[in-house]
Design an enzyme around this catalytic site. Structure first.
Site, short mmCIF file in Angstrom:
data_model
loop_
_atom_site.label_atom_id
_atom_site.label_comp_id
_atom_site.label_asym_id
_atom_site.label_seq_id
_atom_site.Cartn_x
_atom_site.Cartn_y
_atom_site.Cartn_z
N TRP A 162 0.70 -1.09 -0.04
CA TRP A 162 -0.11 -0.04 -0.03
C TRP A 162 0.82 1.45 -0.03
CZ3 TRP A 162 1.80 2.52 4.14
CH2 TRP A 162 2.27 1.65 5.44
N ARG A 171 6.34 -0.54 -11.61
CA ARG A 171 7.82 -1.19 -11.62
C ARG A 171 7.66 -2.56 -11.99
NH1 ARG A 171 11.09 0.30 -5.94
NH2 ARG A 171 10.55 -1.90 -5.21
N LYS A 186 -2.40 -8.54 -7.93
CA LYS A 186 -3.36 -8.11 -6.69
C LYS A 186 -2.80 -7.00 -5.95
CE LYS A 186 -3.09 -8.98 -2.44
NZ LYS A 186 -3.68 -7.86 -2.30
N GLY A 240 6.54 -6.21 -0.51
CA GLY A 240 6.04 -6.39 0.76
C GLY A 240 6.42 -6.69 1.62
N GLU A 262 10.97 -7.84 -3.42
CA GLU A 262 11.32 -6.85 -2.83
C GLU A 262 10.61 -6.58 -1.35
OE1 GLU A 262 13.42 -4.79 -3.91
OE2 GLU A 262 13.51 -5.31 -6.26
N CYS A 296 10.18 1.28 2.39
CA CYS A 296 11.06 0.22 2.94
C CYS A 296 12.54 0.81 2.92
CB CYS A 296 11.03 -0.77 1.69
SG CYS A 296 11.28 -0.30 -0.12
N GLU A 393 11.09 -2.44 11.41
CA GLU A 393 10.86 -1.20 10.61
C GLU A 393 10.16 -0.37 11.45
OE1 GLU A 393 9.17 -3.63 7.05
OE2 GLU A 393 10.56 -1.97 6.06
N SER A 453 16.00 5.83 -4.95
CA SER A 453 15.05 5.34 -6.04
C SER A 453 15.06 6.06 -7.18
CB SER A 453 13.82 5.13 -5.43
OG SER A 453 13.77 4.74 -3.95
#
Ligand code: NAP
Length: 490
Positions: A162, A171, A186, A240, A262, A296, A393, A453
């Site tokens: 999300w 990506r 999904k 995720g 990832e 992340c 995290e 990124s």
């Protein structure tokens, strides 16, 4: 058409909220739907189709049936579909940004930034589609020709989180289209609307029926599980949590599927004694607060040389204290809400644990009143290495500062984690930069930079942060197989 606007008095554009199967928008089995919430207000902004296992089976069958024809479509045609979709995304920047802000909370300016970043994957892979090449050689004894071609892996399962609802989709979809793979997709159940808007764009850009099939659902494990066990899917590409990534890897083993993962991160942000402190603070704001810290790549542990720790902490705290927390759709908001109450509460628990172990709250440390799931930008000083936030995290706007005494100490703490996605390094000494860069166990290093990124660069991690790379020249490789023809010389 079932639209968001039809359901509420909304400023959002009309948007499909059904499943997209074999080129058609269709209701889920039993016309079931589930709600999507705005985390800034707690309001339900839409209901989207709640796909079942039967819907998922239709999706993977459509992808399987479309694969052979899609693989034969000339690369230039695949490239032009991506290019048209890129142009449409850019044209609809404001609409897409509004949808993204409404369903996951990031401020509009950041959402527009994600639109530009996400679109760029389509432009990048539109350029890569026509550059897929092979190899030719002869065997050592000269008796055989070796002709190596690159062929699509086959139908792919794509599952996204999300936190970057557009970019995590483009990506994967970009390289899959460029390589000639069909897909079942999904998106995260908390942010399905951006993905559905993206699918609408690909439909308008001329993507043939069956190439991309999308199932939104509140039963993720069942829907994705049915794809993984279908025997039709040849690859899974997942972004995720490490926890869910491991489940999918176990399932992938059953059918020996290619896997790209990832996963989570626990990025160290190292500030050496010789760093330009203002530049490090600038980098810290970006590495910590992009997406409210729900990334992340977010800097999770600030390892700062003891001689500059106070200066860095005070300057960072002053910048964090000046930020405005609020609804991301309002002008002037710097920090939107956490995605849900559980996300916000987890941040508070991690802060409380650090404080109980001796950390000092320099700024923040608490949540503003609701509605909405906000957390105040926070800087913690003198954080103990035993604190839970060193090994979890944080996924929120919290910067824990841990002083270190020498380089070995910094590298030992930085690498003391199961993850290895990205590390940030601030120093003005080139030898030190290269030495520490070599020693960090990560897939990416930001050197005097808080942002790594970029669609033109290979994104990905080592250790439990994942397998494979997305973006860059290698991004398309994840969706291609080498095929070798042995041809005797006669
Ligand atoms: P998550 O809970 O792992 O969910 C990711 C996706 O997997 C969602 O679509 C989710 O569906 C689905 N899912 C959940 N359980 C599943 C199961 N048992 N089988 C199949 N699919 C399942 O992660 P998240 O909370 O959305 O995202 C945050 C995580 O993503 C963080 O760990 C972050 O570091 C990581 N992330 C990594 C990168 C990277 O590039 N390395 C980028 C962004 C985020 P539902 O939405 O229905 O639960």
């Amino acid at each position: 058409m079932t639209t968001i606007a039809a359901e509420k008095n909304s400023t959002l554009p009309d948007l499909e909220t059904r499943l997209y199967l074999n080129g058609q928008w269709v209701d889920a089995e039993g016309a079931k739907r589930f709600p999507v919430e705005n985390p800034a207000t707690g309001e339900i902004i839409a209901h989207v189709a709640d796909g079942s296992v039967a819907d998922a089976e239709r999706a993977i069958e459509a992808a399987g049936n479309a694969q052979a024809d899609w693989a034969k479509i000339p690369p230039r045609e695949r490239s032009e579909i991506l290019r048209r979709a890129y142009e449409l995304i850019i044209e609809r920047t404001d609409e897409l940004a509004a949808i993204m802000t409404a369903e996951m909370g990031k401020p509009l300016a950041e959402a527009r930034g994600e639109v530009a970043y996400g679109a760029e994957f389509f432009r990048w892979f539109s350029e890569e589609a026509v550059r897929i090449s092979g190899d030719y050689s002869t065997t050592g004894d000269g008796k055989n020709r070796i002709l190596v071609t690159r062929v699509p892996v086959g139908p792919c399962v794509l599952v996204t989180p999300w936190n970057f609802p557009l970019a995590m989709g483009t990506r994967k979809i970009g390289p899959a289209i460029a390589a000639g793979c069909t897909m079942v997709f999904k998106p995260a159940s908390q942010t399905p609307l951006t993905s559905l808007a993206l699918v609408q764009i690909l439909h308008e850009a001329g993507l043939p029926s069956g190439v991309l099939n999308v199932v939104t659902t509140s039963s993720s494990s069942k829907v994705v599980g049915s794809w993984m066990s279908s025997g039709i899917a040849r690859k899974v590409s997942f972004t995720g949590s490490t926890e869910v990534g491991k489940i999918l890897l176990t399932q992938a083993a059953e059918n020996v599927m290619r896997s790209s993962m990832e996963l989570g991160g626990n990025a160290p942000f190292i500030v050496c004694a010789d760093a330009d402190i203002d530049r490090a603070v600038e980098g810290a704001m970006l590495a910590k607060l992009r997406n409210m810290g729900e990334a992340c790549t977010a800097a999770n542990r600030f390892l700062v040389h003891r001689s500059v720790a106070d200066e860095f902490t005070e300057k960072l705290a002053a910048r964090m204290a000046a930020l405005t927390v609020g609804d991301g759709s309002l002008a002037g908001t710097d920090i939107g809400p956490m995605v849900d109450a559980a996300g916000r509460d987890k941040v508070q628990e991690l802060v409380d644990d650090a404080v109980a172990l001796g950390a000092r709250v320099v700024v923040g440390g608490d949540c503003p009143d609701g509605p909405g799931y906000f957390y105040n930008p926070t800087v913690l000083a003198d954080v103990s290495a035993e604190s839970l936030l060193m090994s979890n995290e944080i996924f929120g706007p919290v910067a824990p500062v841990i002083p270190f005494d020498d380089e070995d100490d910094a590298i030992r703490i930085a690498n003391d984690t199961q993850w290895g996605l990205v590390g940030y390094l601030f120093t003005q000494d080139i030898d030190r930069a290269l030495r520490l860069g070599d020693e960090l166990e990560v897939g990416m290093v930001g050197l005097n930079s808080g942002l790594v990124s970029n669609p033109a660069a290979p994104f990905g991690g080592v250790k439990q942060s994942g397998l494979g790379r997305e973006g860059g020249r290698v991004g398309i490789d994840e969706f291609l197989e080498h095929k070798y023809l042995s041809i005797p010389r006669r």
